[in-house]
Design an enzyme around this catalytic site. Structure first.
Site, PDB file in Angstrom:
ATOM      1  N   ARG A  72       3.625  -7.109  -2.293  1.00 52.99           N
ATOM      2  CA  ARG A  72       4.467  -7.749  -3.304  1.00 52.99           C
ATOM      3  C   ARG A  72       4.704  -9.206  -2.927  1.00 52.99           C
ATOM      4  NH1 ARG A  72       9.151  -6.530  -2.883  1.00 52.99           N
ATOM      5  NH2 ARG A  72       9.042  -4.953  -1.243  1.00 52.99           N
ATOM      6  N   TYR A 200      -1.989  -6.068  -7.221  1.00 58.48           N
ATOM      7  CA  TYR A 200      -1.434  -5.193  -6.197  1.00 58.48           C
ATOM      8  C   TYR A 200      -0.124  -4.511  -6.598  1.00 58.48           C
ATOM      9  CZ  TYR A 200      -0.586  -3.135  -1.759  1.00 58.48           C
ATOM     10  OH  TYR A 200      -0.393  -2.212  -0.777  1.00 58.48           O
ATOM     11  N   GLY A 201      -0.054  -3.236  -6.369  1.00 57.13           N
ATOM     12  CA  GLY A 201       1.160  -2.415  -6.410  1.00 57.13           C
ATOM     13  C   GLY A 201       2.279  -2.962  -7.277  1.00 57.13           C
ATOM     14  N   LYS A 209       8.285  -1.247  -9.806  1.00 60.30           N
ATOM     15  CA  LYS A 209       9.429  -2.080  -9.461  1.00 60.30           C
ATOM     16  C   LYS A 209       9.886  -2.936 -10.643  1.00 60.30           C
ATOM     17  CE  LYS A 209       9.908  -0.565  -5.336  1.00 60.30           C
ATOM     18  NZ  LYS A 209       8.765  -0.234  -4.562  1.00 60.30           N
ATOM     19  N   HIS A 229      16.466   2.049  -5.664  1.00 59.01           N
ATOM     20  CA  HIS A 229      15.274   2.172  -4.808  1.00 59.01           C
ATOM     21  C   HIS A 229      15.501   3.348  -3.861  1.00 59.01           C
ATOM     22  CE1 HIS A 229      12.403  -0.073  -1.800  1.00 59.01           C
ATOM     23  NE2 HIS A 229      11.730   0.757  -2.565  1.00 59.01           N
ATOM     24  N   SER A 251      11.706  -1.337   1.679  1.00 66.23           N
ATOM     25  CA  SER A 251      10.273  -1.054   1.635  1.00 66.23           C
ATOM     26  C   SER A 251       9.727  -0.815   3.040  1.00 66.23           C
ATOM     27  CB  SER A 251       9.546  -2.231   1.002  1.00 66.23           C
ATOM     28  OG  SER A 251      10.070  -2.448  -0.287  1.00 66.23           O
ATOM     29  N   CYS A 253      10.351   1.558   5.141  1.00 70.28           N
ATOM     30  CA  CYS A 253      11.356   1.977   6.124  1.00 70.28           C
ATOM     31  C   CYS A 253      11.599   3.482   6.108  1.00 70.28           C
ATOM     32  CB  CYS A 253      12.650   1.210   5.918  1.00 70.28           C
ATOM     33  SG  CYS A 253      12.472  -0.534   6.311  1.00 70.28           S
ATOM     34  N   GLY A 254      10.682   4.261   5.516  1.00 69.49           N
ATOM     35  CA  GLY A 254      10.738   5.704   5.735  1.00 69.49           C
ATOM     36  C   GLY A 254      11.092   6.596   4.559  1.00 69.49           C
ATOM     37  N   LYS A 255      11.124   6.067   3.327  1.00 70.51           N
ATOM     38  CA  LYS A 255      11.489   6.920   2.185  1.00 70.51           C
ATOM     39  C   LYS A 255      10.478   8.047   1.963  1.00 70.51           C
ATOM     40  CE  LYS A 255      11.832   3.599  -0.807  1.00 70.51           C
ATOM     41  NZ  LYS A 255      11.559   2.543   0.177  1.00 70.51           N
ATOM     42  N   THR A 256       9.196   7.675   1.843  1.00 62.39           N
ATOM     43  CA  THR A 256       8.188   8.687   1.528  1.00 62.39           C
ATOM     44  C   THR A 256       8.173   9.769   2.600  1.00 62.39           C
ATOM     45  OG1 THR A 256       6.894   7.009   0.399  1.00 62.39           O
ATOM     46  CG2 THR A 256       5.746   9.044   0.987  1.00 62.39           C
ATOM     47  N   ASN A 257       8.286   9.351   3.862  1.00 66.01           N
ATOM     48  CA  ASN A 257       8.257  10.330   4.945  1.00 66.01           C
ATOM     49  C   ASN A 257       9.453  11.268   4.895  1.00 66.01           C
ATOM     50  OD1 ASN A 257       5.996   9.956   7.145  1.00 66.01           O
ATOM     51  ND2 ASN A 257       6.391   7.982   6.184  1.00 66.01           N
ATOM     52  N   ASP A 276      10.624   6.947  -4.270  1.00 63.25           N
ATOM     53  CA  ASP A 276      10.807   5.486  -4.346  1.00 63.25           C
ATOM     54  C   ASP A 276      11.903   5.049  -5.315  1.00 63.25           C
ATOM     55  OD1 ASP A 276       9.745   3.028  -3.180  1.00 63.25           O
ATOM     56  OD2 ASP A 276       9.021   2.513  -5.176  1.00 63.25           O
ATOM     57  N   ASN A 371      -0.179  -2.762   5.148  1.00 62.03           N
ATOM     58  CA  ASN A 371       0.381  -2.322   3.863  1.00 62.03           C
ATOM     59  C   ASN A 371      -0.679  -1.597   3.020  1.00 62.03           C
ATOM     60  OD1 ASN A 371       2.541  -2.077   1.992  1.00 62.03           O
ATOM     61  ND2 ASN A 371       1.795  -3.850   0.829  1.00 62.03           N
ATOM     62  N   ARG A 373      -2.397   1.506   1.256  1.00 60.25           N
ATOM     63  CA  ARG A 373      -1.637   2.559   0.567  1.00 60.25           C
ATOM     64  C   ARG A 373      -2.544   3.577  -0.085  1.00 60.25           C
ATOM     65  NH1 ARG A 373       4.271   1.524  -0.523  1.00 60.25           N
ATOM     66  NH2 ARG A 373       4.699  -0.326   0.709  1.00 60.25           N
ATOM     67  N   ASP A 499      12.160  15.232  13.310  1.00 63.98           N
ATOM     68  CA  ASP A 499      13.447  15.328  14.007  1.00 63.98           C
ATOM     69  C   ASP A 499      14.587  14.686  13.211  1.00 63.98           C
ATOM     70  OD1 ASP A 499      13.097  16.736  16.622  1.00 63.98           O
ATOM     71  OD2 ASP A 499      11.459  15.282  16.756  1.00 63.98           O
ATOM     72  N   ASN A 500      14.239  13.869  12.217  1.00 66.30           N
ATOM     73  CA  ASN A 500      15.298  13.318  11.361  1.00 66.30           C
ATOM     74  C   ASN A 500      16.079  14.442  10.676  1.00 66.30           C
ATOM     75  OD1 ASN A 500      14.522  10.750  12.057  1.00 66.30           O
ATOM     76  ND2 ASN A 500      13.241  10.445  10.247  1.00 66.30           N
TER      77      ASN A 500
HETATM   78  P1  GTP Z   1       7.787   1.835   0.410  1.00 65.46           P
HETATM   79  O1  GTP Z   1       6.748   2.667  -0.228  1.00 65.46           O
HETATM   80  O2  GTP Z   1       7.305   0.489   0.793  1.00 65.46           O
HETATM   81  O3  GTP Z   1       9.032   1.751  -0.387  1.00 65.46           O
HETATM   82  O4  GTP Z   1       8.087   2.498   1.869  1.00 65.46           O
HETATM   83  P2  GTP Z   1       8.878   3.810   2.338  1.00 65.46           P
HETATM   84  O5  GTP Z   1      10.323   3.481   2.484  1.00 65.46           O
HETATM   85  O6  GTP Z   1       8.518   4.959   1.501  1.00 65.46           O
HETATM   86  O7  GTP Z   1       8.340   4.016   3.836  1.00 65.46           O
HETATM   87  P3  GTP Z   1       7.355   5.125   4.447  1.00 65.46           P
HETATM   88  O8  GTP Z   1       7.942   6.496   4.461  1.00 65.46           O
HETATM   89  O9  GTP Z   1       6.038   4.985   3.806  1.00 65.46           O
HETATM   90  O10 GTP Z   1       7.280   4.637   5.962  1.00 65.46           O
HETATM   91  C1  GTP Z   1       6.884   3.337   6.304  1.00 65.46           C
HETATM   92  C2  GTP Z   1       6.392   3.311   7.739  1.00 65.46           C
HETATM   93  O11 GTP Z   1       7.422   3.732   8.625  1.00 65.46           O
HETATM   94  C3  GTP Z   1       5.213   4.229   7.966  1.00 65.46           C
HETATM   95  O12 GTP Z   1       4.311   3.604   8.846  1.00 65.46           O
HETATM   96  C4  GTP Z   1       5.829   5.440   8.617  1.00 65.46           C
HETATM   97  O13 GTP Z   1       4.910   6.136   9.453  1.00 65.46           O
HETATM   98  C5  GTP Z   1       6.986   4.841   9.413  1.00 65.46           C
HETATM   99  N1  GTP Z   1       8.120   5.784   9.544  1.00 65.46           N
HETATM  100  C6  GTP Z   1       8.656   6.582   8.587  1.00 65.46           C
HETATM  101  N2  GTP Z   1       9.660   7.348   9.082  1.00 65.46           N
HETATM  102  C7  GTP Z   1       9.784   7.022  10.387  1.00 65.46           C
HETATM  103  C8  GTP Z   1      10.650   7.464  11.439  1.00 65.46           C
HETATM  104  O14 GTP Z   1      11.506   8.318  11.267  1.00 65.46           O
HETATM  105  N3  GTP Z   1      10.486   6.868  12.648  1.00 65.46           N
HETATM  106  C9  GTP Z   1       9.521   5.922  12.880  1.00 65.46           C
HETATM  107  N4  GTP Z   1       9.435   5.394  14.098  1.00 65.46           N
HETATM  108  N5  GTP Z   1       8.686   5.489  11.912  1.00 65.46           N
HETATM  109  C10 GTP Z   1       8.811   6.025  10.682  1.00 65.46           C
HETATM  110  C1  SPV Z   2       7.739  -1.275  -1.978  1.00 67.28           C
HETATM  111  O1  SPV Z   2       7.324  -2.368  -1.588  1.00 67.28           O
HETATM  112  O2  SPV Z   2       8.943  -0.949  -1.910  1.00 67.28           O
HETATM  113  C2  SPV Z   2       6.788  -0.276  -2.522  1.00 67.28           C
HETATM  114  C3  SPV Z   2       5.415  -0.699  -2.781  1.00 67.28           C
HETATM  115  O3  SPV Z   2       7.179   0.846  -2.791  1.00 67.28           O
HETATM  116  S1  SPV Z   2       5.272  -1.628  -4.232  1.00 67.28           S
HETATM  117  O4  SPV Z   2       4.808  -0.755  -5.304  1.00 67.28           O
HETATM  118  O5  SPV Z   2       4.251  -2.662  -3.989  1.00 67.28           O
HETATM  119  O6  SPV Z   2       6.529  -2.197  -4.608  1.00 67.28           O
HETATM  120 MN    MN Z   3       9.448   1.058  -2.398  1.00 75.08          MN
END
Ligand code: GTP
Ligand code: SPV
Ligand code: MN
Length: 589
Positions: A72, A200-201, A209, A229, A251, A253-257, A276, A371, A373, A499-500
């Protein structure tokens, strides 16, 4: 009689002068046809899509974007409202007339020799009263295919629009992917976005977004709801009870995970609803309800593997929805599979990096773009909640906020009440990541993880959060987490990922009143031994450090918060200012 939609398409034809116009119906046949087109079309010397190994990754295709177009572009993203004050210091602003003039200059005749894809789509499940109608035009077949994964593209949208003129209009062209001619202009008062020069995205998939956060947050402000978000997930207890959480993290920081988490504690299960974006309404019973307007994941590849996120690996290997796309990962030439750091422990010997060059493992650079994806349908996700298509959404009991902070912010704490929670969320800070172009690792304020996505003045946005709190009776508990605190050697102190769930479990116990708290300067902390650490040999001192409040760190933090608040002058609600002065007193500053 021409409908408003017909008139929009005609207006776009006259502006963009495409050779062909293609209106998408959203069918699978159509997707296969468009993939065929993409496999033959080139953008900047790169084939738009390449087929990947069908046994390892069924229905999957690879896309490489221009090297200057990988994230972005926040500095080129504008909110064009009548006055600068409406957009606020949190947004770049341009006068709407001037912005349009500039964009029309770029767009004029830009689709000569190209096809204009008209994408009718619904954000939200089409029968829901919360769903919104949208149309985007684009000259990128990759964008058109991505939109089909991320939203409900097709006839339902045209039917829902009917003769109405009330639909979001998105105008997009990749132009010649020149960063000097790249802008993402939002016109919230006209339900319009014009985006030029990026494929891009978040710059180009305008339902994401641009519409579902920047425009929708403005609509929500006018109409009394919230566009955030945030993830949406259901946590099922061993007794079968499901508790729904929202979670906002900046962005990457771990949402998808978190929303695809496989709990480490036995008997629990997480149901995925969104990774997201959440649209949040006050229900008739005066509780908050959330829907996910999207229908796919545009997720960060690096770090995703069977160890960290097995559910996403299964999602990516599922063949249910066609197609799945991978963008800017590396390619393992040995078996034509996408590869990224973290998907396997060893680095394959014959890799192409994200720019298509032979990868030199001694280069010190990653093979996949940080970045890079995947774009995959939510219907491929094995943990998709049965409530995902629920027309009114799911009732929310907890809201989690979190940032990426090497120091200062404890592993978890809870806000005392709704207003304290709004304050806690408003002071969220996080280190910048590769999801946006610019410097990495700088701590910036990112209230509610919405700094780049709030389509109006953030001072008004804080008022809106407090107002929503006044309209509900059953307030969700609000938590702050930080999975990313580091030790003296720069190592993450908390293992993260599965572990979260230990922390989520503590939140569940708090919601159910099964555990108490220790009140400290910044909020409510876990009582001794109340976080379930079974089967986990973390040292007591490590846990103490993870939960530590360092007074010097917090003094620095407070001055950053004050600096941020000051930018908004008297737009910051008095209640939040009072919270800040109380905090200041507690730390003797
Ligand atoms: P956007 O799609 O950009 O909005 O990102 P997101 O918030 O969904 O983040 P995502 O879950 O994709 O994680 C981003 C990065 O952080 C990835 O490389 C993950 O592997 C890493 N990550 C996610 N959860 C954790 C965690 O609990 N600990 C650590 N150390 N890394 C994490
Ligand atoms: C973010 O950056 O928070 C994303 C990827 O989820 S994007 O679709 O490029 O905004
Ligand atoms: Mn996002």
């Amino acid at each position: 009689m021409l409908t408003s939609l017909d008139l929009f398409v005609r207006e776009m034809r006259e502006l963009l002068i495409p050779d062909n116009i293609y209106i998408m119906d959203g069918s699978r046949d159509e997707a296969e046809k468009l993939v065929g087109v993409a496999q033959k079309s080139e953008v900047g010397g790169r084939v738009s899509l390449e087929k990947l190994n069908d046994e390892e990754y069924p229905n999957s295709y690879y896309h490489r974007s221009a090297p200057n177009d990988v994230a972005r572009a926040e500095h080129l993203t504008y909110v064009c409202t009548d006055s600068k004050e409406q957009a606020g210091p949190n947004n770049n602003w341009m006068d709407p007339q001037e912005a349009k003039k500039r964009m029309v200059g770029f767009f004029k005749g830009t689709m000569k020799g190209r096809t204009m894809y008209v994408i009718p789509f619904v954000m939200g499940t089409p029968k829901s009263k919360y769903a919104k109608n949208c149309v985007q035009v684009t000259d990128s077949v990759y964008v058109a295919l991505s939109m089909r994964i991320m939203s409900r593209v097709g006839k339902q949208a045209i039917e829902r629009i009917g003769n109405s003129s009330d639909f979001f209009r998105g105008v997009h062209s990749i132009g010649d992917v020149n960063p000097d001619k790249r802008f993402i202009m939002h016109f919230p008062q006209e339900n319009l976005v014009m985006s030029f020069g990026s494929g891009y995205g978040g710059n180009a998939l305008l339902g994401k977004k641009c519409y579902s956060l920047r425009i929708a947050s403005y609509l929500g402000y006018k109409e009394g709801w919230l566009a955030e978000h945030m993830i949406i997930m259901g946590v099922q207890s061993p007794e079968g009870k499901v508790t729904y959480f929202l979670g906002a993290f900046p962005s990457a920081c771990g949402k998808t995970n978190l929303t695809l988490l496989e709990p480490v504690l036995k008997g629990y299960k997480i149901w995925t609803l969104g990774d997201d974006i959440a649209w949040i309404n006050v229900g008739e019973d005066k509780q908050l309800y959330a829907i996910n307007p999207e229908s796919g994941f545009f997720g960060v590849a690096p770090g995703t593997g069977f160890n960290t996120n097995p559910v996403m690996m299964k999602t990516l290997k599922n063949d249910k929805f066609y197609p799945t796309l991978f963008t800017n990962t590396a390619i393992n030439n040995f078996n034509n599979t996408p590869w990224w750091e973290g998907v396997s422990d060893d680095i394959p010997t014959d890799l192409r990096d994200w720019q298509g060059q032979k990868y030199d493992r001694n280069s010190g650079k990653p093979a996949a773009h940080p970045n890079s994806r995947f774009t995959v349908s939510i219907y491929n996700c094995p943990t998709l909640s049965p409530e995902y298509d629920n027309l009114k959404g799911v009732p929310i009991s907890g809201i989690i906020f979190g940032g990426r902070r090497r120091d200062t912010i404890p592993l978890v704490y809870e806000a005392e009440d709704w207003n304290s929670g709004v304050f806690t969320a408003s002071i969220l800070g996080s280190e910048t990541t590769a999801a946006a172009s610019g410097q990495l690792g700088n701590v910036r304020r990112d209230p509610m993880a919405m700094l780049p996505f709030c389509g109006y003045n953030m001072g008004d946005y804080f008022h809106h959060w407090l107002d929503v709190g006044k309209r509900i009776e059953k307030h969700p508990k609000i938590f702050m987490v930080n999975w990313f605190r580091k030790d003296e050697n720069g190592k993450f102190m908390w293992p993260g990922f599965k572990d979260n769930f230990r922390i989520i479990k503590w939140m569940l116990d708090r919601i159910e009143g099964k555990t108490g708290f220790k009140k400290r300067e910044i909020g409510l902390f876990p009582e001794e031994n109340s976080i379930d650490l079974s089967g986990f040999d973390i040292k007591k001192e490590a846990m103490e450090k993870l939960l530590k409040i360092d007074r010097e760190d917090w003094k620095r933090e407070i001055s950053m918060i004050e600096e941020f608040y000051a930018r908004f002058g008297n737009k910051i609600p008095v209640d939040l200012r009072n919270h800040l002065s109380n905090l200041r007193k507690k730390f003797g500053v």
